[in-house]
Design an enzyme around this catalytic site. Structure first.
Site, PDB file in Angstrom:
ATOM      1  N   HIS A 126       0.822  -1.218   0.000  1.00 36.81           N
ATOM      2  CA  HIS A 126       0.000   0.000   0.000  1.00 36.81           C
ATOM      3  C   HIS A 126       0.856   1.269   0.000  1.00 36.81           C
ATOM      4  CE1 HIS A 126       1.005   0.897   4.182  1.00 36.81           C
ATOM      5  NE2 HIS A 126       0.856  -0.401   4.424  1.00 36.81           N
ATOM      6  N   GLU A 136      -2.160  -7.289   7.279  1.00 34.22           N
ATOM      7  CA  GLU A 136      -0.840  -7.134   7.879  1.00 34.22           C
ATOM      8  C   GLU A 136      -0.711  -8.002   9.121  1.00 34.22           C
ATOM      9  OE1 GLU A 136       2.164  -6.990   7.774  1.00 34.22           O
ATOM     10  OE2 GLU A 136       2.715  -4.888   7.473  1.00 34.22           O
TER      11      GLU A 136
END
Length: 202
Positions: free
Chosen positions: A9, A92
């Site tokens: 990201h 994550e």
């Protein structure tokens, strides 16, 4: 061989402030949005046409996904019938009690803490690797998919690389925001091969 493009990201407010963001979240910065658009342009310039898109459900990844897809759609490379799939396996690492705190407080390498965070509710490497690999295989495996785009996170992506690269020395110490990992996927053996790691903003 099928092709996978795995993208970290864009920069977030927590990245900028050097705060731990695993399962917690913070929005993309202006630079983060610029990075995502640059990654989208890199993909478009290389005529990447994803048949499938998978994204971590966390906001920073989902926002990056939208920007990537907007560039590909604008350039005529994204079929509007392709809808991004939320993949929990691309989330994550869980940093347990260190979430939202300073990165400097983590008693190990933030990018690769191994199993050091298990005692504080965090996630270890083996579990992280297994779920990321399973999510990516599931994304690219269907017969109607020849090219897949996936958006994930720094530590999660590093564990993917550690699992598929032949030598530990080949795993980059840090992955820039919006780094693009270009991989082939061998359907017969269910294996990924990393062809390149690109920083589209370099």
């Amino acid at each position: 061989m099928k092709r996978l493009y795995l993208v970290r990201h864009g920069q977030t407010e927590f990245n900028l402030a050097k705060l731990v963001q695993g399962r917690c979240d913070s929005p993309l910065t202006e630079l983060g949005r610029t990075q995502a658009l640059a990654a989208g342009s890199w993909l478009a310039n290389h005529e990447v046409r994803p048949d499938a898109v998978g994204t971590s459900p966390l906001g920073r990844a989902f926002a990056t996904t939208g920007l990537l897809m907007s560039v590909l759609t604008e350039r005529g490379l994204m079929d509007q019938a392709v809808v991004p799939r939320v993949e929990l396996g691309l989330m994550e690492r869980d940093y347990g009690s260190y979430e939202r705190g300073p990165q400097a407080d983590v008693p190990a390498n933030v990018w690769d803490p191994g199993d050091a965070l298990l005692t504080c509710g965090g996630e270890g490497n083996a579990v992280l690797r297994a779920r990321v690999l399973a999510a990516l295989r599931g994304l690219v495996a269907p017969e109607n998919v020849s090219c897949a785009l996936a958006i994930s996170h720094g530590s999660a992506s590093k564990q993917f690389l550690a699992a598929v690269l032949s030598a530990e020395k080949d795993v980059p110490k840090v992955l820039p925001n919006c780094a693009i990992m270009v991989c082939d996927f061998d359907e017969g053996h269910g294996e990924f091969f990393v062809r390149d790691i690109v920083d589209p903003c370099a």
